[in-house]
Scaffold this motif. Structure first.
Motif, PDB file in Angstrom:
ATOM      1  N   GLU A   1      10.542  28.336 -49.762  1.00  0.00           N
ATOM      2  CA  GLU A   1       9.202  28.931 -49.739  1.00  0.00           C
ATOM      3  C   GLU A   1       8.866  29.441 -51.127  1.00  0.00           C
ATOM      4  O   GLU A   1       9.621  30.203 -51.721  1.00  0.00           O
ATOM      5  N   MET A   2       7.735  29.031 -51.662  1.00  0.00           N
ATOM      6  CA  MET A   2       7.319  29.424 -53.006  1.00  0.00           C
ATOM      7  C   MET A   2       6.152  30.401 -52.923  1.00  0.00           C
ATOM      8  O   MET A   2       5.485  30.511 -51.891  1.00  0.00           O
ATOM      9  N   PRO A   3       5.883  31.121 -54.026  1.00  0.00           N
ATOM     10  CA  PRO A   3       4.689  31.988 -54.059  1.00  0.00           C
ATOM     11  C   PRO A   3       3.415  31.154 -53.916  1.00  0.00           C
ATOM     12  O   PRO A   3       3.431  29.934 -54.073  1.00  0.00           O
ATOM     13  N   SER A   4       2.323  31.837 -53.639  1.00  0.00           N
ATOM     14  CA  SER A   4       0.997  31.207 -53.527  1.00  0.00           C
ATOM     15  C   SER A   4       0.943  30.167 -52.417  1.00  0.00           C
ATOM     16  O   SER A   4       0.320  29.104 -52.558  1.00  0.00           O
ATOM     17  N   ASP A   5       1.630  30.455 -51.280  1.00  0.00           N
ATOM     18  CA  ASP A   5       1.534  29.589 -50.102  1.00  0.00           C
ATOM     19  C   ASP A   5       1.884  28.133 -50.420  1.00  0.00           C
ATOM     20  O   ASP A   5       1.110  27.200 -50.149  1.00  0.00           O
TER      21      ASP A   5
END
Length: 696
Positions: free
Chosen positions: A467-471
């Motif tokens: 899971e990365m930042p900014s969806d």
């Protein structure tokens, strides 16, 4: 043109003229069709005429000596103006009142568009002239902003009128023409701005001619004919045509061509107002004009550039289509003989009696080369379609786990054949991405196939998710191969690279990763690789992640969706959203995904949108205006020209929020108009109304 003065009674007539001028000036200051806002040198409002009151909704007493002019202007426009002036003058200009009067302080003509913010918070674009106000000694006593736009009635501050200095400064402003006439149209006031624009002195026109005498006669005839048709009343060409609306209390702002004393012409934007005395009797007319030469020139340049861009875009689209058609035809021509080669080679491979060992080796070489050529043809055609924007992407919410399970089943045989162990992740919870299912599997299979092909014997391939930042969701494929040098990495996403051949491994087409990269980018993502010699490689791509679609009823108190909740739930509706911005697509998806019995389709440009509409025949289409390929207006024309899609309501969704943009879209045939940033309540109401219209 004879003067109306008579030398024998010059004293009395001068007195009459003086009173007439004073009456006209008072009527001008009470004009409701033009905003006049004067400030002191610091920018604090000192004068606020009834036109400003009507436009902005403030009473004069609410602003005079209380607020700075910048308090009723768009702050971002002031910042932008300061930045532009700083760059232009190579001098730092502080955002604020200084930026508004910088040019006027230097006696530079300054006419531009500003956005006023009304008392109720709404916005009003106005063409404004900024002028310096000076006293008798040429000292600056303030500034005047005269704007053409809507107005409302309000009595101005009499104390400023009595002072006289402000009136004198306004009527001597050189930035706009003020021409006042008597009730018959004969010019009575001809200010400095009118002299500068038209080349006449006041003495050459006052009491001698009407404004019609210095206007393009053909335009006056055309105006009279248009008024005659629209109002059903004969209008005589001449001054009557210029003031017909104003005489009846109708706001009248129009474009007019003035003719200078030397015979040259220039376009002007003119505001016409009837001037009345205290008993509301018309005593004359006021024509306030701004030179629109620069604006017309800019419009012509913009029009020419738009035509050039449209022509270039059309040529590019045709060229891309021609290239794609050529490759498609070439593919067909190549597949026909290739089908025979592969077909007969396979028959020979299994023939009876069986071929000899040497024959079988030759047949195997033929088949390997044939299958490689077929793969190359497919990937070249795929790449050509991507580059020409002819790949339809059906974006939807996809379960990452389900996609990986499908890919695992497709790749396992290849892994076993090469003695490669594979590890797929175990998901602790559901994860969803916003992607095209077929294309997502194509990208992942490409990564997995390469990881197997270029791995060590008995090596390992591991699939990871993060899971990365900014969806965003990152999906990675790690192998235990020989790794890549920085030079090799730089060639990875170049067509027809020969990295496999360099490594002594079965050669691929050299196009697979290029196609994967473009597909990831089309879905709003990124792609990359991390590798070093002897350490294996990690290929990854990131695409937008989304919440899982709701399949059950949602809360009754959800005001955002309550309108759509009442829609007909017995019928499945299909909505097509044509949009090239990933963030906007995801926002609309999150709203629509909660609505029962609604299927959402996506297209990333106008051409694909039209094709998908013809194929799927949705109940409703949401169309962005500014699209790649063809814009929303062009797409709408194509939809309306097709019998199968002409009945489908199309809602415009655009960041162009000016009233003129909305009116243009509605006239063009859009069912309704939604502005960005999206107001969810407005959006849901518009969609609901569109679906109801479709059900009729």
């Amino acid at each position: 043109m004879d003067s109306v003065t008579n030398g024998s009674d010059s004293g009395n007539e001068s007195q009459v003229a003086l009173h007439k001028a004073e009456a006209l000036q008072k009527a001008i200051f009470n004009s409701a069709n033009c905003s006049s806002i004067a400030t002191n040198v610091e920018g604090v409002i000192q004068f606020f005429n009834m036109g400003a009151v009507r436009m902005l909704g403030y009473a004069a007493t609410e602003v005079i000596n209380k607020i700075n002019l910048t308090d009723i202007l768009d702050p971002q426009e002031i910042i932008t103006r300061a930045e532009a002036l700083t760059k232009e003058s190579d001098t730092y200009i502080k955002p604020g009142f200084e930026a508004l009067v910088f040019k006027a302080n230097r006696d530079i003509e300054d006419i531009h568009e500003l956005t006023y913010i009304r008392k109720d918070g709404s916005r009003l674009p106005v063409v404004v002239s900024v002028a310096v106000l000076r006293d008798a000694n040429e000292g600056i006593i303030g500034y005047l902003l005269c704007g053409i736009g809507n107005a409302a009635r309000k009595q101005m501050d009499d104390s400023l009128i009595k002072a006289g200095a402000l009136q004198s400064a306004i009527f001597n402003s050189a930035n706009f023409s003020s021409i006042a006439t008597d009730a018959k149209g004969v010019i009575q006031i001809f200010n400095v701005g009118a002299e500068r624009m038209l080349g006449y002195t006041a003495s050459e026109v006052v009491d001698k001619i009407t404004p019609a005498d210095i206007s393009d006669p053909q335009e006056i005839i055309t105006r009279a004919e248009a008024l005659t048709i629209s109002l059903g009343t004969p209008i005589k060409p001449g001054f009557e045509a210029l003031v017909f609306k104003a005489k009846r209390g109708i706001e009248d702002i129009y474009d007019l061509t003035y003719i200078r004393k030397d015979g040259s012409r220039f376009p002007a934007t003119v505001s016409v107002t009837a001037l009345r005395d205290v008993n509301e009797v018309i005593i004359g007319y006021l024509l306030i004009g701004t030179d629109n030469t620069a604006g017309k020139r800019a419009e012509a340049i913009v029009l020419e550039r738009n035509l050039q861009l449209e022509n270039a875009r059309s040529i590019a689209v045709k060229a891309n289509r021609a290239k794609s058609d050529f490759l498609s035809n070439m593919s067909h021509e190549l597949r026909t003989p290739l089908n025979a080669i592969l077909g007969f080679a396979q028959l020979m491979e299994t023939d009876q009696p069986p071929p000899s060992e040497s024959q079988l080796d030759s047949i195997t070489q033929i088949l390997d080369a044939g299958w490689h050529l077929l793969k190359l043809i497919n990937e070249i055609l795929d790449l050509a379609k991507i580059e020409s924007s002819q790949v339809p992407l059906h974006l939807e919410s996809l379960s990452v786990e389900e996609v990986m399970i499908k890919c695992q089943g497709m790749i396992e045989m290849q892994a076993q054949k090469n003695s490669i162990k594979m590890i797929f992740p175990k998901f602790k919870k559901p994860y969803h991405v916003w992607a095209d299912k077929t294309r997502l599997k194509q990208i992942l299979i490409n990564f997995l196939s390469n990881a197997i092909k270029y791995n060590r014997k008995n090596g390992l391939v591991e699939v990871l998710y993060t899971e990365m930042p900014s969806d965003r969701m990152r999906i990675s494929v790690r192998d235990t191969g020989v790794g890549l040098t920085s030079d090799q990495i730089s060639q990875l996403f170049q067509p027809f690279n020969r990295l496999g051949q360099e490594a002594g491994i079965e050669v691929g087409t050299g196009i697979g990763l290029v196609v994967a990269k473009r597909l990831v980018e089309l879905m709003g993502g990124e792609i990359g690789v991390e590798s070093a010699p002897g350490e294996g490689s990690l290929f990854w791509f990131e695409i937008p992640s989304v919440d899982a679609p709701h399949e059950h009823n949602f809360a009754e108190n959800n005001s955002t969706l309550s309108v759509l909740d009442k829609a007909d739930k017995t019928r499945l509706h299909t909505i097509l959203y044509v949009e090239d911005n990933v963030a906007n697509m995801r926002l609309v998806h999150k709203i629509i995904a909660r609505i029962p019995n609604v299927n959402l389709l996506m297209a990333t440009d106008g051409i694909l949108g039209v094709e998908l509409a013809r194929e799927s025949l949705p109940d409703l289409i949401l169309m962005d205006i500014n699209l790649p390929g063809i814009n929303g207006f062009e797409a709408l024309k194509l939809l309306h020209a097709d019998r199968s899609t002409k009945h489908i309501p199309v809602i415009a969704v655009s960041a162009n929020a000016m009233l003129a943009d909305i009116e243009k879209a509605l006239v063009a045939g859009f069912h309704s108009y939604i502005t960005k940033p999206i107001n969810v309540d407005q959006f849901t109401n518009s969609v609901n109304e569109g679906l109801k219209f479709a059900d009729k």
